[in-house]
Scaffold this motif. Structure first.
Motif, PDB file in Angstrom:
ATOM      1  N   LYS A   1       0.803  -1.225   0.000  1.00 32.63           N
ATOM      2  CA  LYS A   1       0.000   0.000   0.000  1.00 32.63           C
ATOM      3  C   LYS A   1       0.835   1.275   0.000  1.00 32.63           C
ATOM      4  N   LEU A   2       2.010   1.244   0.612  1.00 33.61           N
ATOM      5  CA  LEU A   2       2.761   2.484   0.838  1.00 33.61           C
ATOM      6  C   LEU A   2       3.973   2.693  -0.056  1.00 33.61           C
ATOM      7  N   LYS A   3       4.567   1.622  -0.560  1.00 29.30           N
ATOM      8  CA  LYS A   3       5.793   1.748  -1.359  1.00 29.30           C
ATOM      9  C   LYS A   3       5.542   2.597  -2.602  1.00 29.30           C
ATOM     10  N   GLY A   4       6.395   3.591  -2.799  1.00 26.14           N
ATOM     11  CA  GLY A   4       6.314   4.434  -3.994  1.00 26.14           C
ATOM     12  C   GLY A   4       5.532   5.716  -3.832  1.00 26.14           C
ATOM     13  N   ILE A   5       4.904   5.935  -2.677  1.00 32.78           N
ATOM     14  CA  ILE A   5       4.181   7.186  -2.450  1.00 32.78           C
ATOM     15  C   ILE A   5       5.205   8.320  -2.323  1.00 32.78           C
ATOM     16  N   THR A   6       4.942   9.412  -3.011  1.00 29.75           N
ATOM     17  CA  THR A   6       5.836  10.568  -2.956  1.00 29.75           C
ATOM     18  C   THR A   6       5.176  11.697  -2.174  1.00 29.75           C
ATOM     19  N   CYS A   7       5.967  12.688  -1.824  1.00 27.59           N
ATOM     20  CA  CYS A   7       5.487  13.866  -1.100  1.00 27.59           C
ATOM     21  C   CYS A   7       5.899  15.099  -1.892  1.00 27.59           C
ATOM     22  N   GLY A   8       4.934  15.716  -2.551  1.00 23.61           N
ATOM     23  CA  GLY A   8       5.244  16.877  -3.387  1.00 23.61           C
ATOM     24  C   GLY A   8       6.297  16.511  -4.413  1.00 23.61           C
ATOM     25  N   PRO A   9       7.345  17.337  -4.546  1.00 27.15           N
ATOM     26  CA  PRO A   9       8.379  17.055  -5.542  1.00 27.15           C
ATOM     27  C   PRO A   9       9.407  16.014  -5.085  1.00 27.15           C
ATOM     28  N   ARG A  10       9.315  15.589  -3.837  1.00 29.95           N
ATOM     29  CA  ARG A  10      10.283  14.627  -3.305  1.00 29.95           C
ATOM     30  C   ARG A  10      10.031  13.238  -3.905  1.00 29.95           C
ATOM     31  N   PRO A  11      11.077  12.477  -4.108  1.00 34.90           N
ATOM     32  CA  PRO A  11      10.898  11.123  -4.666  1.00 34.90           C
ATOM     33  C   PRO A  11      10.460  10.094  -3.625  1.00 34.90           C
ATOM     34  N   THR A  12      10.265  10.512  -2.382  1.00 35.72           N
ATOM     35  CA  THR A  12       9.865   9.613  -1.301  1.00 35.72           C
ATOM     36  C   THR A  12       8.884  10.346  -0.392  1.00 35.72           C
ATOM     37  N   SER A  13       8.446   9.686   0.655  1.00 34.04           N
ATOM     38  CA  SER A  13       7.521  10.267   1.629  1.00 34.04           C
ATOM     39  C   SER A  13       7.649   9.488   2.935  1.00 34.04           C
ATOM     40  N   CYS A  14       6.978   9.950   3.976  1.00 31.50           N
ATOM     41  CA  CYS A  14       6.987   9.192   5.234  1.00 31.50           C
ATOM     42  C   CYS A  14       6.384   7.799   5.041  1.00 31.50           C
ATOM     43  N   PRO A  15       5.261   7.653   4.329  1.00 28.70           N
ATOM     44  CA  PRO A  15       4.750   6.307   4.091  1.00 28.70           C
ATOM     45  C   PRO A  15       5.723   5.436   3.292  1.00 28.70           C
ATOM     46  N   ASP A  16       6.346   5.991   2.289  1.00 24.80           N
ATOM     47  CA  ASP A  16       7.319   5.246   1.483  1.00 24.80           C
ATOM     48  C   ASP A  16       8.516   4.838   2.335  1.00 24.80           C
ATOM     49  N   GLN A  17       8.958   5.709   3.224  1.00 21.87           N
ATOM     50  CA  GLN A  17      10.079   5.382   4.102  1.00 21.87           C
ATOM     51  C   GLN A  17       9.697   4.276   5.091  1.00 21.87           C
ATOM     52  N   LEU A  18       8.435   4.262   5.550  1.00 19.23           N
ATOM     53  CA  LEU A  18       7.980   3.168   6.402  1.00 19.23           C
ATOM     54  C   LEU A  18       8.045   1.850   5.634  1.00 19.23           C
ATOM     55  N   ALA A  19       7.615   1.853   4.387  1.00 21.14           N
ATOM     56  CA  ALA A  19       7.685   0.637   3.570  1.00 21.14           C
ATOM     57  C   ALA A  19       9.133   0.173   3.417  1.00 21.14           C
ATOM     58  N   THR A  20      10.037   1.096   3.175  1.00 21.54           N
ATOM     59  CA  THR A  20      11.452   0.763   3.044  1.00 21.54           C
ATOM     60  C   THR A  20      11.995   0.179   4.347  1.00 21.54           C
ATOM     61  N   ALA A  21      11.622   0.788   5.465  1.00 21.80           N
ATOM     62  CA  ALA A  21      12.065   0.300   6.774  1.00 21.80           C
ATOM     63  C   ALA A  21      11.543  -1.114   7.025  1.00 21.80           C
ATOM     64  N   ILE A  22      10.302  -1.365   6.672  1.00 19.76           N
ATOM     65  CA  ILE A  22       9.721  -2.693   6.872  1.00 19.76           C
ATOM     66  C   ILE A  22      10.439  -3.729   6.017  1.00 19.76           C
ATOM     67  N   LEU A  23      10.750  -3.384   4.787  1.00 21.99           N
ATOM     68  CA  LEU A  23      11.491  -4.321   3.924  1.00 21.99           C
ATOM     69  C   LEU A  23      12.846  -4.665   4.541  1.00 21.99           C
ATOM     70  N   GLU A  24      13.531  -3.669   5.094  1.00 23.31           N
ATOM     71  CA  GLU A  24      14.816  -3.918   5.754  1.00 23.31           C
ATOM     72  C   GLU A  24      14.645  -4.816   6.982  1.00 23.31           C
ATOM     73  N   ALA A  25      13.591  -4.573   7.751  1.00 19.77           N
ATOM     74  CA  ALA A  25      13.343  -5.370   8.949  1.00 19.77           C
ATOM     75  C   ALA A  25      13.035  -6.819   8.585  1.00 19.77           C
ATOM     76  N   VAL A  26      12.263  -7.028   7.548  1.00 14.40           N
ATOM     77  CA  VAL A  26      11.958  -8.386   7.091  1.00 14.40           C
ATOM     78  C   VAL A  26      13.244  -9.090   6.675  1.00 14.40           C
ATOM     79  N   ASP A  27      14.107  -8.388   5.946  1.00 15.76           N
ATOM     80  CA  ASP A  27      15.395  -8.963   5.550  1.00 15.76           C
ATOM     81  C   ASP A  27      16.229  -9.321   6.781  1.00 15.76           C
ATOM     82  N   ALA A  28      16.212  -8.445   7.792  1.00 17.52           N
ATOM     83  CA  ALA A  28      16.972  -8.685   9.014  1.00 17.52           C
ATOM     84  C   ALA A  28      16.465  -9.935   9.738  1.00 17.52           C
ATOM     85  N   ILE A  29      15.166 -10.118   9.773  1.00 18.45           N
ATOM     86  CA  ILE A  29      14.577 -11.292  10.419  1.00 18.45           C
ATOM     87  C   ILE A  29      15.035 -12.575   9.725  1.00 18.45           C
ATOM     88  N   HIS A  30      15.043 -12.547   8.401  1.00 20.25           N
ATOM     89  CA  HIS A  30      15.367 -13.760   7.636  1.00 20.25           C
ATOM     90  C   HIS A  30      16.860 -14.017   7.510  1.00 20.25           C
TER      91      HIS A  30
END
Length: 87
Positions: A56-85
């Motif tokens: 739901k959140l990956k790829g959401i941008t904020c204005g002219p920025r290429p990322t957003s707080c929701p997109d950063q949460l998605a990125t953080a979750i992907l890193e955490a999943v990798d860390a678990i595995h």
């Protein structure tokens, strides 16, 4: 496991959350960012699966920025999943 992620390119500077062995995300908190928006993201995502949140959140941008707080949460979750595995 508690996971802490330092954001890039957003007003928020840090996101922390718990992720369990089933990849369920809980206790999300943002440091910085727009308080109403980040509280809303946390409320909507709490108790959801990592894959659902990322879808739901990956790829959401904020204005002219290429990322957003929701997109950063998605990125953080992907890193955490990798860390678990990788342990």
């Amino acid at each position: 496991m508690r996971y802490v992620y330092h954001t890039h390119g957003t007003c928020s500077v840090e996101i922390s959350f718990d992720i369990d062995e089933n990849e369920t995300i809980t206790n999300i908190s943002f440091t910085g960012g727009c308080p109403g928006n980040t509280k809303g993201i946390c409320a909507l995502c709490d108790g959801q699966s990592a894959s659902y949140i990322v879808s739901k959140l990956k790829g959401i941008t904020c204005g002219p920025r290429p990322t957003s707080c929701p997109d950063q949460l998605a990125t953080a979750i992907l890193e955490a999943v990798d860390a678990i595995h990788s342990t």
